[in-house]
Write a protein that holds these residues in place. Structure first.
Motif, PDB file in Angstrom:
ATOM      1  N   ASN A 410     -13.768   0.531  -3.840  1.00 53.49           N
ATOM      2  CA  ASN A 410     -13.328   0.224  -2.491  1.00 53.49           C
ATOM      3  C   ASN A 410     -12.425  -1.006  -2.459  1.00 53.49           C
ATOM      4  O   ASN A 410     -11.372  -1.012  -1.821  1.00 53.49           O
ATOM      5  CB  ASN A 410     -14.575  -0.052  -1.661  1.00 53.49           C
ATOM      6  CG  ASN A 410     -14.481   0.577  -0.313  1.00 53.49           C
ATOM      7  OD1 ASN A 410     -13.515   0.313   0.387  1.00 53.49           O
ATOM      8  ND2 ASN A 410     -15.429   1.409   0.023  1.00 53.49           N
ATOM      9  N   GLN A 413      -9.032  -0.349  -3.812  1.00 59.39           N
ATOM     10  CA  GLN A 413      -8.143   0.296  -2.843  1.00 59.39           C
ATOM     11  C   GLN A 413      -7.582  -0.726  -1.859  1.00 59.39           C
ATOM     12  O   GLN A 413      -6.414  -0.655  -1.480  1.00 59.39           O
ATOM     13  CB  GLN A 413      -8.908   1.404  -2.112  1.00 59.39           C
ATOM     14  CG  GLN A 413      -9.214   2.576  -3.030  1.00 59.39           C
ATOM     15  CD  GLN A 413     -10.411   3.378  -2.594  1.00 59.39           C
ATOM     16  OE1 GLN A 413     -10.964   3.142  -1.519  1.00 59.39           O
ATOM     17  NE2 GLN A 413     -10.824   4.327  -3.415  1.00 59.39           N
ATOM     18  N   LEU A 416      -4.942  -2.701  -3.694  1.00 57.38           N
ATOM     19  CA  LEU A 416      -3.723  -1.903  -3.834  1.00 57.38           C
ATOM     20  C   LEU A 416      -2.970  -1.853  -2.506  1.00 57.38           C
ATOM     21  O   LEU A 416      -1.747  -1.964  -2.463  1.00 57.38           O
ATOM     22  CB  LEU A 416      -4.073  -0.483  -4.303  1.00 57.38           C
ATOM     23  CG  LEU A 416      -2.881   0.359  -4.712  1.00 57.38           C
ATOM     24  CD1 LEU A 416      -2.229  -0.209  -5.958  1.00 57.38           C
ATOM     25  CD2 LEU A 416      -3.300   1.806  -4.975  1.00 57.38           C
ATOM     26  N   SER A 417      -3.729  -1.697  -1.445  1.00 59.48           N
ATOM     27  CA  SER A 417      -3.106  -1.619  -0.126  1.00 59.48           C
ATOM     28  C   SER A 417      -2.363  -2.914   0.197  1.00 59.48           C
ATOM     29  O   SER A 417      -1.212  -2.892   0.649  1.00 59.48           O
ATOM     30  CB  SER A 417      -4.192  -1.325   0.906  1.00 59.48           C
ATOM     31  OG  SER A 417      -3.730  -1.610   2.181  1.00 59.48           O
ATOM     32  N   LEU A 420       0.731  -3.194  -1.960  1.00 56.90           N
ATOM     33  CA  LEU A 420       1.839  -2.336  -1.527  1.00 56.90           C
ATOM     34  C   LEU A 420       2.547  -2.896  -0.306  1.00 56.90           C
ATOM     35  O   LEU A 420       3.768  -2.851  -0.205  1.00 56.90           O
ATOM     36  CB  LEU A 420       1.332  -0.918  -1.246  1.00 56.90           C
ATOM     37  CG  LEU A 420       0.996  -0.104  -2.490  1.00 56.90           C
ATOM     38  CD1 LEU A 420       0.319   1.219  -2.110  1.00 56.90           C
ATOM     39  CD2 LEU A 420       2.252   0.176  -3.320  1.00 56.90           C
ATOM     40  N   LEU A 421       1.753  -3.450   0.603  1.00 60.02           N
ATOM     41  CA  LEU A 421       2.358  -4.037   1.794  1.00 60.02           C
ATOM     42  C   LEU A 421       3.264  -5.203   1.396  1.00 60.02           C
ATOM     43  O   LEU A 421       4.416  -5.295   1.828  1.00 60.02           O
ATOM     44  CB  LEU A 421       1.270  -4.508   2.760  1.00 60.02           C
ATOM     45  CG  LEU A 421       1.780  -5.114   4.056  1.00 60.02           C
ATOM     46  CD1 LEU A 421       2.316  -4.032   4.958  1.00 60.02           C
ATOM     47  CD2 LEU A 421       0.691  -5.917   4.747  1.00 60.02           C
ATOM     48  N   ASP A 471      -1.024   6.138  -7.823  1.00 57.93           N
ATOM     49  CA  ASP A 471      -0.718   6.099  -6.392  1.00 57.93           C
ATOM     50  C   ASP A 471       0.189   4.922  -6.059  1.00 57.93           C
ATOM     51  O   ASP A 471       1.121   5.045  -5.266  1.00 57.93           O
ATOM     52  CB  ASP A 471      -2.009   5.966  -5.577  1.00 57.93           C
ATOM     53  CG  ASP A 471      -2.622   7.334  -5.291  1.00 57.93           C
ATOM     54  OD1 ASP A 471      -1.900   8.336  -5.424  1.00 57.93           O
ATOM     55  OD2 ASP A 471      -3.807   7.378  -4.946  1.00 57.93           O
TER      56      ASP A 471
END
Ligand SMILES: Nc1nc2c(ncn2[C@@H]2O[C@H](COP(=O)(O)OP(=O)(O)OP(=O)(O)O)[C@@H](O)[C@H]2O)c(=O)[nH]1
Ligand SMILES: [Mg+2]
Lengths: 777, 220
Positions: A410, A413, A416-417, A420-421, A471
């Motif tokens: 979790n 993720q 990663l989020s 990416l932002l 991803d």
């Protein structure tokens, strides 16, 4: 069948005393030897029979060849006889096998009985002596006996009570042992006495307490892990400072955290395999993972707090929101660098992104390690036969679910989020900045923005590969494509929108330019010079970008292949699809180049060349021989034209990229030939006029061919054919050139329709209309 | 098998649990999966179909279907797929009001990231359930207000699932054809764009109407 009767023991022996059992054992062994001997002879006979059968078969084949019918009957009976015999023999063998099996069984039961006595005596002493290893071994031996058979044996032998007594003792002892080791392990844990902890951890499986042992031991390890982690987290900043690694302090701590967990697995897996056998690692991992999750959560919390992640996320989200409301109204307009980047400090963001990347890749490696270790353990258990296919599948599924449901996954993720932002924002802002700070040095074909933009996009995509997340890589590739398309290509479009203001001004243009100069007081040569440069530089930039896209695509594909060597085909396809999307940005770029070149053509080529070519109409194409020599002695039309075209092309050769220049030459060739054709059709020729034209067309062809590395023959085809027609001596000569069956030679295909040929022939004043009409085309 | 004339990217979006993965599985594998869990990041599947175009010819179309995760924390991954999508399928669960309420947020996402010309389809999934909370009309009106096609499906029973993807394929072919007929130029393509909207009825009517795009021009 009763055992004793089977092995030929007439009367029951005294099974109460060890001597009696030993005697019985001896006799059983003797009997077994006998049986084995018998078996041996029978087996040797069997071999004999088989050889016979074989020879029979050979004979059968011989007979088959000779006289099949009669002999086969005989043979059949022989074979059936033989098979009867074989049947009988194998029945006997089977019986013997059963006998042997039972004998072994009896032996085992006898051993069990002997051990039962030994164990029941030994276990109590061991407990008294606190020799738990021995005690556990006794219990283990007892647990390995089949309880049902034990009871049956107890029924068979007369001294039921003594067996039952031993069983009772052992049951009690096992229970006692279990209690003791639990208490002892707890005590050792409390005292943090690692040696004792390991000692009792090893005893647990002997008492059949696999899960409990693993649970207690792993929780113990976890408490140790936890205190280490807490300390490390507290000191992470100081350590980082000392090592001058503050920028990746949390990535370092996170790496340590995960490595500590992995080290536990590394060191304890051999013990586990040794004392617990295979198939138990997952239980340990499950518990460890909970601890790892807890620590991860705490670390990320600390990370978020100290790196001000939430504030930055909000800042960026607000900015994006404000941009999107803005851009929807001014769609297609160039976005300005926001300046909010300064608030966020792009260098800060850059290092933060690097830290996030490391964190994610570490977690990815950790999960890979766990997955490999656990599935290997499960596989070994399966191969050892301790697990069915079904159980293996369940175990593997359970492993996946432990991983998937873990807090760590979790958090990964989330990381990663965030990554990416930040990466997207960083890329967009940097690209917008690079475009905003575009600089062009006089005399250069390109300006700085293309190199800069592609450097940034490439950097970001490469960085995403560092996350080890498919991803993540896919998303950044997608964003890279979007960024190039939205920012760079839009910048190109904007620069080209105002068009190319040719320096050449015809009267009408001059007038309107004069007007606007008066009205706005601004168009100056310098301005328009700059505008022209901007236009051609943009065209070149766009051309270079198409190459860069291709290179970027190839480099990234290569790097991904190296960095993700073992991904499955599905993920590979996913990446390829995203890369394909990036590559297709090249199509948009080509459209930009194409439309820009068209603008150049309509404003800088067509208006210039038309008046030059139209001069052809004003000269005379009906020449006496004298006039011909005079014409050729002076400056001919084509010499004039070529000088002009050469001048025009040269002015572009300096400012256009090679490819763009080639495109320009082709455009020029198309326009020149078309206009030339138009001019020719407005003139009248005689033989000499045709001769001159043919020469001039040839010169034009040579000139254009020399101007570009691409072929212009195709563009020249119609004109060349027209010149041939006008240069004919007699109409009848046409058939030498015009032969539809002849597909060879310089005129493989006529570009002129029969009608056009006739019309061109009519331009020759010396050709008779009737002859032209009579032509078979 | 790799012989196809068109390749289209279709992206499914919508809240977690509305049945996006089930829709895709039902269409690509013909099954209703049990207990596969929420999607992580994105997944994608490919299916090649034969579609009859408005001229009555059959054409092979390769659909690349991207199934995105509905959970919030995957947003930064899923957003990156909007731009290259030819069609966006926005799904809600017709037995769950909150998934319908969230549509406005999704529309905002589309406006922000997707190509303005993208084909948009609103799908109310789970028609098989008897605890419907969103009447057909409400879904229909929402679609109309946002220039989307509308369809109700059940990935459990397979209702309208084939139809959904086949109609999308047919419509995209039609668009591609019109675009090719006009110009490759970017500025002109908005002309094609106008033709394909406001056409909810054709999706609602029976699927035997070979091409959705045939009566487009007359509607403008
Ligand atoms: N009754 C019914 N249940 C459905 C239908 N489609 C999906 N479901 C159920 O809805 C739940 C979620 O389905 P998914 O397909 O995983 O949802 P999703 O939209 O992919 O969710 P995310 O991957 O988290 O975005 C599952 O329990 C399915 O069994 C349907 O048509 N009818
Ligand atoms: Mg899903």
């Amino acid at each position: 069948m009763d055992v004793s009767s089977l092995i030929g023991i007439g009367d029951a022996e005294d099974l109460e005393t060890p001597e009696g059992i030993k005697r019985l054992c001896q006799r059983i062994n003797e009997r077994e030897k006998q049986v084995n001997d018998n078996l041996q002879t029978l087996l040797s006979r069997k071999l004999n029979l088989e050889t016979k059968i074989d020879s029979c078969l050979i004979k059968y084949q011989q007979l088959y060849k000779a006289s099949i019918c009669e002999d086969s009957k005989k043979l059949t009976s022989i074979i059936s006889h033989t098979s009867d015999l074989a049947e009988k023999v194998s029945a006997k063998v089977r019986n013997l096998d059963t006998a042997r099996m039972r004998a072994t069984e009896v032996q085992k039961r006898v051993h069990d009985l002997i051990d039962l006595q030994l164990c029941s005596q030994g276990v109590m002493t061991a407990i008294k002596d606190e020799d738990y290893e021995i005690g556990a071994r006794h219990v283990k031996r007892y647990l390995s006996m089949d309880r049902n058979i034990l009871e049956k044996t107890a029924d068979d032998v007369s001294s039921m009570t003594s067996v039952n007594q031993a069983v009772d003792t052992l049951e009690k002892a096992a229970k006692e042992m279990r209690e003791i080791v639990k208490v002892k392990l707890d005590e050792a844990i409390k005292k943090n006495d690692l040696a004792s902890v390991e000692r009792f951890f090893k005893i647990f499986p002997q008492l059949g307490m696999y899960d409990e042992g693993i649970a207690k031991f792993t929780s113990y390890v976890c408490t140790k892990l936890s205190s280490i982690a807490e300390k490390e987290l507290r000191q992470s900043m100081e350590i980082a400072k000392a090592e001058k690694r503050t920028q990746v302090a949390y990535a370092d701590t996170f790496t340590n955290l995960l490595e500590n967990v992995l080290r536990i697995i590394e060191t304890n897996q051999p013990i586990l395999e040794n004392y617990y056998r295979y198939g138990h690692l997952l239980k340990m991992v499950k518990i460890l993972q909970l601890e790892c999750d807890d620590q991860t959560r705490r670390l990320i919390q600390e990370f978020n707090k100290n790196r001000l992640i939430n504030r930055k996320v909000n800042q960026i989200n607000d900015y994006i929101k404000s941009q999107s409301t803005q851009s929807s109204s001014t769609l297609g307009h160039l976005r300005k660098a926001s300046g909010s980047m300064d608030k966020l400090n792009s260098k800060d963001l850059d290092t933060l992104i690097a830290e996030l990347t490391i964190m994610h890749s570490r977690a990815e490696l950790y999960v890979k390690f766990i997955r490999r270790r656990v599935s290997n353990d499960i596989e070994k258990c399966f191969i050892a036969g301790d697990m069915t296919e079904e159980e293996k599948k369940t175990a593997l599924d359970s492993m996946e679910s432990v991983i998937k449901k873990s807090q760590l996954s979790n958090q990964m993720q989330e990381i990663l989020s965030t990554y990416l932002l930040f990466e997207r924002y960083f890329m967009e802002e940097s690209v917008i900045k690079a475009i905003g700070f575009d600089s062009h040095e006089t005399g250069q074909l390109y300006s700085s923005m293309v190199d800069d933009v592609f450097f940034i996009v490439r950097k970001c995509i490469r960085r995403s590969i560092g996350t080890q997340s498919v991803d993540g890589v896919c998303a950044v590739i997608n964003n890279g494509g979007a960024c190039i398309e939205q920012e760079l290509i839009n910048a190109f479009r904007n620069a080209l929108k105002s068009g190319y203001h040719s320096g050449y001004i015809d009267l009408a243009q001059a007038y309107s330019a004069f007007q606007s100069t008066i009205q706005q007081g601004k168009i100056q040569t310098n301005d328009s010079e700059m505008a022209r440069t901007k236009f051609t530089v943009t065209l070149n930039n766009a051309d270079k970008s198409t190459e860069y896209i291709e290179t970027l695509f190839q480099n990234i594909s290569e790097e991904i292949k190296v960095s993700f060597p073992n991904i499955d085909s599905h993920k590979k396809e996913m990446i390829e699809s995203c890369l394909g999307g990036l590559k297709s940005v090249g199509d948009s770029l080509k459209t930009v180049v194409e439309s820009g070149m068209q603008q150049l053509r309509s404003s800088a080529i067509k208006p210039r060349i038309n008046p030059w070519i139209d001069q052809f109409q004003s000269s005379n194409h009906m020449l006496t021989d004298d006039e011909l020599s005079v014409y050729e002695a002076g400056e001919t039309f084509i010499q004039f034209l070529i000088v002009q075209l050469d001048g025009l092309l040269n002015s572009f050769k300096k400012v256009l990229s090679e490819k763009n220049y080639d495109i320009l030459v082709l455009m020029l060739a198309t326009d020149v030939t078309a206009r030339f054709e138009r001019a020719i059709k407005k003139c009248a020729f005689d033989r000499n006029g045709g001769l001159v034209l043919d020469k001039e067309v040839r010169s034009l062809g040579t000139f254009l061919t020399g101007a570009t590395s691409w072929t212009v023959r195709d563009k020249m085809a119609r004109l060349t054919q027209i010149a041939i027609i006008l240069n004919l001596e007699k109409i009848s000569e046409l058939s030498e050139y015009y032969d539809t069956r002849n597909q060879e030679g310089p005129f493989t295909a006529w570009r002129l329709t029969p009608n056009e040929i006739r019309n061109i022939l009519k331009l020759r004043t010396d050709f008779k209309i009737e002859d032209i009409k009579k032509l078979q085309l | 098998m790799e012989d196809y004339k068109f390749l289209f990217k279709v992206v499914l979006i919508g809240n977690s649990g509305v049945g996006k993965t089930c829709l895709v599985r039902r269409f690509t594998q013909g099954v209703f999966p049990k207990g596969q869990g929420a999607t992580i990041g994105v997944d994608f599947m490919i299916k090649t179909l034969e579609v009859e175009n408005s001229a009555g010819q059959r054409e092979a179309v390769k659909l690349q279907i991207w199934d995105t995760a509905g959970q919030e924390r995957f947003r930064s991954i899923t957003q990156s797929y909007y731009r290259s999508a030819h069609a966006l399928i926005l799904v809600y669960d017709l037995s769950c009001q909150p998934t319908f309420d969230a549509l406005n947020d999704w529309i905002r996402e589309i406006q922000e990231y997707a190509n303005p010309k993208v084909l948009k389809i609103l799908v109310g999934n789970k028609t098989d359930r008897d605890d419907r909370e969103i009447p057909v009309r409400v879904g229909e009106e929402f679609a109309k207000a946002h220039d989307m096609y509308f369809l109700e499906t059940s990935s459990k029973q397979g209702e309208n699932v084939e139809k959904l993807f086949y109609e999308i394929a047919a419509e995209l072919i039609e668009q591609a054809r019109q675009k090719g007929g006009l110009s490759r130029n970017h500025h002109n393509s908005s002309v094609t764009n106008l033709g394909m909207k406001n056409n909810i009825s054709s999706f609602q009517s029976n699927c035997c109407s070979g091409g959705v795009g045939t009566n487009n021009n007359s509607s403008n």
